[in-house]
Write a protein that holds these residues in place. Sequence first.
Motif, short mmCIF file in Angstrom:
data_model
loop_
_atom_site.label_atom_id
_atom_site.label_comp_id
_atom_site.label_asym_id
_atom_site.label_seq_id
_atom_site.Cartn_x
_atom_site.Cartn_y
_atom_site.Cartn_z
N LEU A 140 0.84 -1.20 0.00
CA LEU A 140 0.00 0.00 0.00
C LEU A 140 0.87 1.24 0.00
O LEU A 140 1.81 1.36 0.78
N GLU A 141 0.54 2.20 -0.89
CA GLU A 141 1.24 3.48 -0.96
C GLU A 141 0.23 4.60 -0.74
O GLU A 141 -0.91 4.52 -1.21
N LEU A 142 0.69 5.63 -0.05
CA LEU A 142 -0.18 6.77 0.26
C LEU A 142 0.40 8.03 -0.37
O LEU A 142 1.58 8.34 -0.22
N SER A 143 -0.45 8.75 -1.08
CA SER A 143 -0.10 10.06 -1.61
C SER A 143 -1.26 11.02 -1.33
O SER A 143 -2.28 10.62 -0.77
N SER A 174 -7.33 23.60 -1.59
CA SER A 174 -6.39 23.79 -0.48
C SER A 174 -6.52 22.75 0.62
O SER A 174 -5.99 22.92 1.72
N VAL A 175 -7.23 21.64 0.35
CA VAL A 175 -7.35 20.54 1.31
C VAL A 175 -6.59 19.35 0.75
O VAL A 175 -6.88 18.88 -0.37
N ASN A 176 -5.62 18.84 1.49
CA ASN A 176 -4.86 17.67 1.07
C ASN A 176 -5.61 16.40 1.47
O ASN A 176 -5.71 16.07 2.65
N VAL A 177 -6.16 15.73 0.46
CA VAL A 177 -6.92 14.51 0.72
C VAL A 177 -6.08 13.31 0.31
O VAL A 177 -5.25 13.39 -0.62
N PRO A 178 -6.25 12.17 0.98
CA PRO A 178 -5.39 11.01 0.70
C PRO A 178 -5.79 10.28 -0.57
O PRO A 178 -6.96 10.28 -0.97
N VAL A 179 -4.80 9.68 -1.19
CA VAL A 179 -5.01 8.81 -2.36
C VAL A 179 -4.24 7.53 -2.09
O VAL A 179 -3.02 7.56 -1.88
N LEU A 193 -12.45 15.32 5.69
CA LEU A 193 -11.58 16.50 5.59
C LEU A 193 -12.31 17.65 4.91
O LEU A 193 -12.16 18.81 5.32
N LEU A 194 -13.09 17.36 3.87
CA LEU A 194 -13.84 18.42 3.20
C LEU A 194 -14.89 19.02 4.13
O LEU A 194 -15.11 20.24 4.13
N ALA A 195 -15.55 18.17 4.91
CA ALA A 195 -16.56 18.68 5.85
C ALA A 195 -15.93 19.61 6.89
O ALA A 195 -16.50 20.66 7.23
N GLU A 196 -14.75 19.24 7.39
CA GLU A 196 -14.07 20.10 8.36
C GLU A 196 -13.67 21.43 7.72
O GLU A 196 -13.82 22.49 8.34
N GLU A 197 -13.19 21.39 6.47
CA GLU A 197 -12.79 22.62 5.80
C GLU A 197 -14.00 23.49 5.48
O GLU A 197 -13.93 24.73 5.57
#
Length: 228
Positions: free
Chosen positions: A91-94, A100-105, A156-160
Motif C-alpha cells: 500500500l502506498e499513500l499520496s 487547499s485541502v490535502n486529501v489522501p489517495v 476532511l472536506l466537511a471540516e474545511e
Amino acid sequence: MPSATVNATRMELTRLKGRLKTAVRGHKLLKDKRDELMKQFLEVIQENRAIRRRVEEGMTRAHGSFTVASALMSPESLEQALLYPKQSVELELSFRNVMSVNVPVYHFQTHGGQGGDVYPYGFATTSCEVDGAVEALSSVFQDMLKLAQVEKTSQLLAEEIEKTRRRVNALEYVVIPRTQENIKYISMKLEENERNNIIRLMKVKDMLLAEAIEEKRQQDQKTLQPPL
C-alpha cells in the motif's frame, strides 16, 4: 456601535477603508471557496454511497459463504486452509489538493498468486463455499480501500467547509459591519470637527472685522475732532 478605542483621524479612516476593501474581497473569495467545497463534497458523498453499497454487498456474500463453510468444515480445517495467504499487498499513500485541502489517495499492488490465483489451499480438502468467500473478499478489497479514501476525503472536506463557513460568517456579520460603523463614526466626527473649525474661523473673522471697524471708527473720530 463603533469601537470605543477607535481614533477619529484621517489616517485611521484611510486604514479602515483599506481594511474594509480587503475584508469584502476576502469575503467573496471565501464564499466562492465554500460553494466549490460544497460541490466537491456532494460529489464525494454520492461516490461514497455507491462504493459503500458495493462493499456491503460483497461483505454480505463473503460472510454468507464463510458461514456455510464453517458449518461444513471443522474450525481447525478452515483455519489451516486460510493460515498462509497466497498474495501480499503493498500500500502506498499520496495526497492530492482539493481547494487547499490535502486529501489522501491510496495505491496498492498485489504480489504473488500468478494468474489471479488467490486461493492458498488445495480444492480437494476444502468446501466450495470457502472459494466463494475468498473470491468475494478479493473482489471487494479494492472497493474497501477506495471507500476508506472517499470517507476520509469527505471528513476532511466537511471540516474545511465548517472552518470556511465560520470565516465567512465572521466577515459578513462581525468584521465588515463593525468596520463600516467605525468608518461612518470617524467620517461623522471629521465632518463635525470640520464644521466646528469653519464656525470658529467665521467667528474669528467676525471678531477681526469688528475690531477693524471699531479701529476705523476711532480713527475717523480723531480726524473729525477739532483742534484745541
